[in-house]
Scaffold this motif. Structure first.
Motif, PDB file in Angstrom:
ATOM      1  N   VAL A  28       0.834  -1.212   0.000  1.00  0.00           N
ATOM      2  CA  VAL A  28       0.000   0.000   0.000  1.00  0.00           C
ATOM      3  C   VAL A  28       0.861   1.251   0.000  1.00  0.00           C
ATOM      4  N   MET A  29       1.959   1.248   0.730  1.00  0.00           N
ATOM      5  CA  MET A  29       2.798   2.440   0.844  1.00  0.00           C
ATOM      6  C   MET A  29       3.628   2.701  -0.406  1.00  0.00           C
ATOM      7  N   PHE A  30       4.001   1.655  -1.118  1.00  0.00           N
ATOM      8  CA  PHE A  30       4.916   1.790  -2.256  1.00  0.00           C
ATOM      9  C   PHE A  30       4.470   2.832  -3.275  1.00  0.00           C
ATOM     10  N   PRO A  31       3.218   2.839  -3.746  1.00  0.00           N
ATOM     11  CA  PRO A  31       2.842   3.784  -4.807  1.00  0.00           C
ATOM     12  C   PRO A  31       2.441   5.172  -4.324  1.00  0.00           C
ATOM     13  N   MET A  32       2.573   5.458  -3.046  1.00  0.00           N
ATOM     14  CA  MET A  32       2.098   6.728  -2.523  1.00  0.00           C
ATOM     15  C   MET A  32       3.038   7.891  -2.794  1.00  0.00           C
ATOM     16  N   LYS A  33       4.251   7.589  -3.242  1.00  0.00           N
ATOM     17  CA  LYS A  33       5.208   8.663  -3.508  1.00  0.00           C
ATOM     18  C   LYS A  33       6.130   8.229  -4.631  1.00  0.00           C
ATOM     19  N   VAL A  34       6.324   9.089  -5.619  1.00  0.00           N
ATOM     20  CA  VAL A  34       7.193   8.768  -6.755  1.00  0.00           C
ATOM     21  C   VAL A  34       8.602   9.250  -6.436  1.00  0.00           C
ATOM     22  N   ASP A  35       9.384   8.344  -5.853  1.00  0.00           N
ATOM     23  CA  ASP A  35      10.737   8.690  -5.445  1.00  0.00           C
ATOM     24  C   ASP A  35      11.558   7.398  -5.392  1.00  0.00           C
ATOM     25  N   VAL A  36      12.774   7.436  -5.916  1.00  0.00           N
ATOM     26  CA  VAL A  36      13.592   6.228  -5.992  1.00  0.00           C
ATOM     27  C   VAL A  36      13.905   5.689  -4.604  1.00  0.00           C
ATOM     28  N   VAL A  37      14.284   6.561  -3.680  1.00  0.00           N
ATOM     29  CA  VAL A  37      14.617   6.112  -2.322  1.00  0.00           C
ATOM     30  C   VAL A  37      13.386   5.518  -1.643  1.00  0.00           C
ATOM     31  N   TRP A  38      12.235   6.159  -1.843  1.00  0.00           N
ATOM     32  CA  TRP A  38      10.975   5.659  -1.293  1.00  0.00           C
ATOM     33  C   TRP A  38      10.670   4.264  -1.846  1.00  0.00           C
ATOM     34  N   PHE A  39      10.798   4.122  -3.164  1.00  0.00           N
ATOM     35  CA  PHE A  39      10.548   2.824  -3.801  1.00  0.00           C
ATOM     36  C   PHE A  39      11.479   1.749  -3.259  1.00  0.00           C
ATOM     37  N   ALA A  40      12.781   2.080  -3.188  1.00  0.00           N
ATOM     38  CA  ALA A  40      13.771   1.100  -2.737  1.00  0.00           C
ATOM     39  C   ALA A  40      13.518   0.689  -1.283  1.00  0.00           C
ATOM     40  N   GLY A  41      13.169   1.652  -0.442  1.00  0.00           N
ATOM     41  CA  GLY A  41      12.930   1.358   0.966  1.00  0.00           C
ATOM     42  C   GLY A  41      11.756   0.416   1.171  1.00  0.00           C
ATOM     43  N   TRP A  42      10.638   0.734   0.537  1.00  0.00           N
ATOM     44  CA  TRP A  42       9.454  -0.104   0.726  1.00  0.00           C
ATOM     45  C   TRP A  42       9.580  -1.439  -0.010  1.00  0.00           C
ATOM     46  N   ARG A  43      10.329  -1.440  -1.102  1.00  0.00           N
ATOM     47  CA  ARG A  43      10.598  -2.716  -1.763  1.00  0.00           C
ATOM     48  C   ARG A  43      11.417  -3.628  -0.854  1.00  0.00           C
TER      49      ARG A  43
END
Length: 293
Positions: A28-43
């Motif tokens: 749920v959290m992954f698509p809430m922000k378009v940011d590489v660090v955000w994506f990598a963290g939640w992934r």
């Protein structure tokens, strides 16, 4: 590797529920922000949470079955993964055809995780919860434990197909991404059949000959991969319906010979190695971890 010790210390059901909840929240959290660090963290969080699942499932099954009779049970338990994968691929493919956004794909996946979470809460984790005794092998103290090598190759092939099959169908067969996603559901569906047949067969083979089943299937997997390489068209300009049919038949064969060895090695043989139920989690994590490395 660390998940196994959590499973043995906290119990399979608790760890499984925690892993499912972690996957739902991170998806749920992954698509809430378009940011590489955000994506990598939640992934990363999602991968950590999902790594808890299989060892917990094996732990629960071992509580209910002895190693010599657990193959069909662990194969049945694995249907949650294979059939769930097929359902999600179909839903996500349909969403692409309906022009849903990429954020919707993650929310649909999280919803599917919640669907699995609810019945898991009510499933008994051990016979003691129903007033029953945990089963034991008659010769558990003297039984030799078998070790099987080859997990690394199976994990590599399976993860490759799981991650890139839709892209492969889109690029090689010129299918729409939504159609490719829905068509790729064939892979886990055939894998579910493979797992059930493999588990059924293993429980009915003499203990010292059980290794023949995964060895034979891995040999057939090699042949099916060679067939698949020849089935895929070399050019997108001359794709015919017969070539597409041939390619899907080769994919089905690959899936059939791939899923059963994974279930046998990661599940049934791990129980053979561990012996007692209190060590199943750590042994499962060790075998699976080596395969991913």
């Amino acid at each position: 590797f660390l998940s196994g010790y959590m499973v043995d210390a906290l119990g399979g059901k608790r760890v499984l529920l925690g892993g499912l909840m972690g996957c739902i929240v991170s998806t749920v959290m992954f698509p809430m922000k378009v940011d590489v660090v955000w994506f990598a963290g939640w992934r990363g969080v999602e991968q950590l949470a999902s790594s808890l699942g299989w060892g917990a499932v094996v732990k629960i099954v071992r509580k209910w079955y002895t190693p010599s009779t657990s193959s069909q049970a662990i194969a049945t338990a694995s249907l949650a993964e294979s059939l769930g994968d097929a359902v999600v691929r179909t839903l996500l493919g349909a969403s692409l055809l309906l022009n849903f956004t990429w954020q919707h794909m993650f929310y649909i996946s999280a919803l599917m995780g919640a669907v699995f979470f609810i019945p898991t809460c009510f499933a008994p984790a051990a016979p003691a919860e129903k007033g029953l005794e945990m089963p034991r092998e008659q010769n558990e103290q003297e039984e030799e434990r078998s070790v099987f090598a080859g997990q690394e190759d199976g994990v590599t092939v399976r993860e490759s197909f799981t991650s890139y099959l839709s892209t492969l169908l889109t690029e090689q067969l010129s299918l729409h991404p939504g159609t490719s996603a829905m068509a790729s559901a064939l892979f886990p569906l055939v894998g579910a059949v493979s797992s059930l047949l493999g588990g059924y067969t293993l429980d009915r083979i003499r203990p010292h000959r059980r290794g023949v089943v995964p060895v034979a299937m891995l040999a057939c997997l090699t042949c099916s991969l060679v067939l698949l390489s020849r089935a895929l068209p070399e050019s997108k300009d001359d794709i015919t319906p017969s070539q597409i049919t041939f390619a899907f038949c080769a994919l089905a064969l690959t899936s059939f010979f791939l899923y059963a060895p994974k279930i046998i090695i990661d599940g049934a043989f791990v129980m053979d190695i561990a012996g007692r139920a209190d060590k199943v989690g750590s042994v499962t994590a060790a075998v699976t971890g080596v395969g991913y490395l």
